[in-house]
Design a protein around this motif. Structure first.
Motif, PDB file in Angstrom:
ATOM      1  N   ASP A  12       0.062  28.495   0.459  1.00  0.00           N
ATOM      2  CA  ASP A  12       0.901  27.711   1.356  1.00  0.00           C
ATOM      3  C   ASP A  12       0.084  26.564   1.953  1.00  0.00           C
ATOM      4  O   ASP A  12      -1.142  26.613   1.958  1.00  0.00           O
ATOM      5  CB  ASP A  12       1.431  28.633   2.458  1.00  0.00           C
ATOM      6  CG  ASP A  12       2.655  28.051   3.141  1.00  0.00           C
ATOM      7  OD1 ASP A  12       3.095  26.953   2.764  1.00  0.00           O
ATOM      8  OD2 ASP A  12       3.172  28.719   4.062  1.00  0.00           O
ATOM      9  N   GLU A  13       0.793  25.563   2.446  1.00  0.00           N
ATOM     10  CA  GLU A  13       0.148  24.424   3.098  1.00  0.00           C
ATOM     11  C   GLU A  13      -0.835  23.721   2.158  1.00  0.00           C
ATOM     12  O   GLU A  13      -1.908  23.284   2.569  1.00  0.00           O
ATOM     13  CB  GLU A  13      -0.600  24.881   4.359  1.00  0.00           C
ATOM     14  CG  GLU A  13       0.285  25.494   5.417  1.00  0.00           C
ATOM     15  CD  GLU A  13       1.075  24.433   6.172  1.00  0.00           C
ATOM     16  OE1 GLU A  13       2.308  24.426   6.016  1.00  0.00           O
ATOM     17  OE2 GLU A  13       0.477  23.621   6.865  1.00  0.00           O
ATOM     18  N   THR A  62       7.725  28.931   4.358  1.00  0.00           N
ATOM     19  CA  THR A  62       6.752  29.983   4.654  1.00  0.00           C
ATOM     20  C   THR A  62       7.414  31.300   5.032  1.00  0.00           C
ATOM     21  O   THR A  62       7.015  32.368   4.562  1.00  0.00           O
ATOM     22  CB  THR A  62       5.841  29.515   5.810  1.00  0.00           C
ATOM     23  OG1 THR A  62       5.303  28.255   5.459  1.00  0.00           O
ATOM     24  CG2 THR A  62       4.731  30.509   6.064  1.00  0.00           C
ATOM     25  N   THR A  74       2.114  20.857  10.576  1.00  0.00           N
ATOM     26  CA  THR A  74       2.973  21.389   9.510  1.00  0.00           C
ATOM     27  C   THR A  74       2.942  22.912   9.413  1.00  0.00           C
ATOM     28  O   THR A  74       3.853  23.510   8.855  1.00  0.00           O
ATOM     29  CB  THR A  74       2.569  20.853   8.102  1.00  0.00           C
ATOM     30  OG1 THR A  74       1.237  21.262   7.829  1.00  0.00           O
ATOM     31  CG2 THR A  74       2.674  19.356   8.018  1.00  0.00           C
ATOM     32  N   SER A  75       1.893  23.560   9.965  1.00  0.00           N
ATOM     33  CA  SER A  75       1.755  25.006   9.735  1.00  0.00           C
ATOM     34  C   SER A  75       2.790  25.834  10.466  1.00  0.00           C
ATOM     35  O   SER A  75       3.258  26.826   9.947  1.00  0.00           O
ATOM     36  CB  SER A  75       0.398  25.510  10.188  1.00  0.00           C
ATOM     37  OG  SER A  75      -0.603  24.799   9.582  1.00  0.00           O
TER      38      SER A  75
HETATM   39 MG    MG Z   1       5.229  26.447   6.279  1.00  0.00          MG
END
Ligand code: MG
Ligand code: ADP
Length: 664
Positions: free
Chosen positions: A144-145, A52, A307-308
């Motif tokens: 993302d994610e 990220t 996970t973020s």
């Molecule tokens: Mg990430």
């Protein structure tokens, strides 16, 4: 060179070193080559490997994007969008709001014409797609994610696929923390997606289970956390605790801080860092700061830390195996605490082994783990679909059932959403969008609240309705400390209204709003009201007012209040929530009264939630409209207002004639 410049250079060098130490760094060239050569790239890499924060920067630095266009990076959660943007800005030596990095989340947009790297919630990008379905402002879109399979990210899959078909210059990067990418690959097969797997570094994590199921999860969390702290004096690695929401985080913060002052003199100090979405930006960033020497950090997080976001220095994870999420039970959607999946449990425990071997305490028995679902059910199969159906219609997608979903939602749920939107006046009989439907979609609230606000404009009570909607958007306004429960209850009593819970919320907002800004913190403490939550309400209300002003003809309409008359605002609530009407069926004693929902295909028996201001009211109102259904041991309705039957017929004549006859 002066000292300040040297310090800046040192800091830059240190930052470059940190960036170069991330697993993803060695892949920089191959990532860029792949993005150059493939229109769709799927990147899989363990959480914390740098996907990220780094990949968007690599793409930005490579100058491969058109100078007039931006890079979008979507996140399912607002806290992630904000903290990641701030981190990236810091790594690039720039500042949010002026430099190339910005973020945009609901009710908070920091982007400027200079913004090139735009971190945003998936929902915000969907909203942009309403106006520009081919997403012309962007040359690269990073989803993302993706493993998280949030509702709005799932919709974005369909949106970007359509955009790819019309824009040859568009690139899409899908990032996921799990290996399971077959679904993404096959969805984009026409674009021949490239898959990149970034190997992570993982240290072993020792897992402990409890011998039996524990009755009180907060108590178990408290005991376990203190035990970890006292048993590991030589290892001051941080403890990451997964809790279900703001309420529990704040309770635990209080308990741990309190116990922290009573630790043995020899024990290290505890630094408790909560992280959840409603907290101020600066406080969110605090959780990322390294603990001072000799202090142990305890991070209290929701699912966001699964996970973020990655907080460095975590060596211990405490996982009660729970998550609060939206889901359907019976015929209505609500927030519910549920068990996580096995995949989520592994992600959570993995957080302890990023930098060194770690330990994870699962606060449930091992047999329970075996019973968990292997994978979480994606949101699109769990939640109500009105918002997305309306969004797709606004994007010009008429055949909702035939839309290219990455994973098809239940057709019945789609039909239910279409019906509900039709009842709310968003569609004509032929299924095409009405002007009202378009206006509803332009307001960043669910369709029911949108209709409520629009009705309030007509009824001259927009200011009241705005306050109610803003108050309902935050999780917990009131708190009652254990030792002062009675005082808190009597303080609350002064806001109570026989006209219902939303009116009480309105009273709280108005009393707060009439207090001088400087006094508001004290006022909140005196009234056992959560100041942070109220500050957020203010912000939400201000932004919503802006959106509603665009719809209204004059600003005066938006600031109109009908108080002390509460009938108009209750009628506005009915206009939006008539599908949540319920009528009394039994007992003239409110605390025992039963209600039955009026608009479901299957009537549900519901009780008034004990937290309602109407709980003790006798006799109970014959008709109510509620905002929320809560499932515990019984089905409860929460946030309700008493109404007249005529208002239902007035608000939805076609709908209520039938019901009327049924109940005559
Ligand atoms: Mg990430
Ligand atoms: P991934 O997306 O692969 O999970 P990230 O890019 O989120 O990985 O994280 C890479 C590194 O950046 C991690 O070591 C993480 O701790 C660090 N990081 C991310 N945000 C911050 C922040 N706000 N402050 C300090 N470090 C951060």
């Amino acid at each position: 060179m002066d000292a300040k410049k040297t310090r800046e250079l040192d800091a830059r060098e240190a930052m470059a070193k940190v960036r170069a130490s991330l697993p993803i760094f060695q892949w920089k060239k191959s990532i860029l080559d792949t993005v150059r050569n493939s229109r769709v790239v799927i990147v899989v890499g363990e959480t914390g490997s740098g996907k990220t924060t780094q990949i968007p920067q690599y793409i930005f630095e490579s100058k491969m994007t058109a100078p007039t266009k931006r890079i979008a990076v979507t996140q399912p959660r607002r806290v992630a969008a904000i903290t990641v943007a701030q981190r990236v800005a810091e790594e690039m030596g720039s500042v949010i709001g002026t430099g190339p990095v910005g973020y945009c989340v609901r009710f908070d947009d920091t982007t400027t014409p200079n913004t090139k790297l735009k971190f945003m919630t998936d929902g915000m990008l969907v909203r942009e797609a309403l106006l520009s379905p081919s997403l012309d402002a962007y040359s690269v879109i990073v989803l993302d994610e993706a493993h998280e399979r949030s509702l709005q990210t799932d919709i974005l899959f369909g949106v970007v696929k359509r955009a790819l078909a019309v824009r040859k210059d568009l690139r899409v990067v899908v990032m996921s923390a799990t290996l399971d990418v077959g679904l993404f690959e096959s969805f984009f097969k026409e674009s021949a997606p490239a898959v990149l797997r970034i190997p992570g570094r993982m240290h072993p994590v020792e897992i402990f289970y409890t011998a039996k199921a524990l009755p009180d999860y907060l108590d178990a969390v408290l005991v376990t956390t203190l035990q970890i702290h006292l048993d590991n004096p030589d290892n001051n690695g941080s403890v990451l605790v997964f809790l279900t929401g703001q309420d529990d985080i704040e309770t635990m913060e209080g308990l741990l801080t309190d116990y922290g002052t009573r630790l043995p003199a020899t024990a290290a100090k505890l630094l408790v860092c909560p992280i959840f979405s409603a907290m101020p930006r600066e406080a969110q960033m605090l959780a990322f700061e390294p603990a001072p020497r000799g202090v142990r950090k305890v991070i209290l997080a929701t699912n966001i830390a699964e996970t973020s976001i990655t907080i460095n220095g975590v060596r211990f994870v405490v996982d009660a195996g729970l998550v609060k999420q939206r889901s359907f039970v019976g015929h209505m959607e609500h927030l519910q605490v549920e068990s996580i999946s096995q995949a989520q449990a592994w992600q959570r425990s993995g957080r302890a082994g990023r930098e060194a071997p770690g330990v994870c305490y699962r606060l449930f028995p091992e047999e329970k783990f075996e019973e968990l679902e292997p994978r979480a059910v994606p949101e699109i199969k769990r939640v109500s679909l009105e918002v997305v159906v309306l969004q797709l219609k606004v994007m010009g997608i008429d055949d909702i059932i035939g839309f290219d979903f990455i994973e098809r939602p239940n057709t019945n749920n789609l039909l239910k959403a279409l019906e509900k939107l039709y009842a709310l006046g968003a569609f004509n009989t032929d299924g095409s969008l009405t002007p009202r439907g378009r206006t509803m979609a332009s307001l960043p609230v669910d369709p029911m609240c949108a209709v409520m606000l629009l009705k309030a404009l007509e009824l001259g009570c927009a200011a009241d309705a705005l306050s109610v909607v803003a108050m309902l958007s935050v999780e917990s306004i009131f708190y009652s400390p254990r030792e002062q429960k009675e005082k808190a209850a009597s303080s609350r009593a002064q806001f109570v209204s026989v006209d219902g819970d939303q009116i009480m919320l309105l009273n709280v907002f108005n009393a707060y709003n009439q207090t001088a800004s400087k006094q508001r913190g004290k006022w909140c403490r005196d009234h056992f009201i959560n100041h942070r939550a109220m500050q957020r309400v203010e912000k939400v209300r201000e932004q919503l007012t802006g959106y509603l002003s665009k719809v209204a003809e004059t600003d005066a309409v938006v600031t109109a209040s009908a108080l002390p008359d509460t009938v108009p605002v209750r009628k506005a609530i009915v206009a939006g929530f008539f599908l949540n009407a319920a009528m009394r069926t039994k007992s003239a004693l409110m605390s025992k009264a039963s209600f039955q929902t009026m608009c479901n295909a299957v009537k549900e028996d519901v009780k008034v939630h004990p937290s309602s201001v109407l709980f003790m009211r006798n006799p109970p109102p014959r008709y109510v409209v509620f905002n929320e259904l809560v499932f515990t041991s019984k089905h409860y309705i929460r946030n309700l207002v008493p109404i007249e039957k005529d208002w239902l017929v007035e608000a939805a004549p076609q709908f209520f004639k039938k019901v009327d006859q049924m109940h005559q």
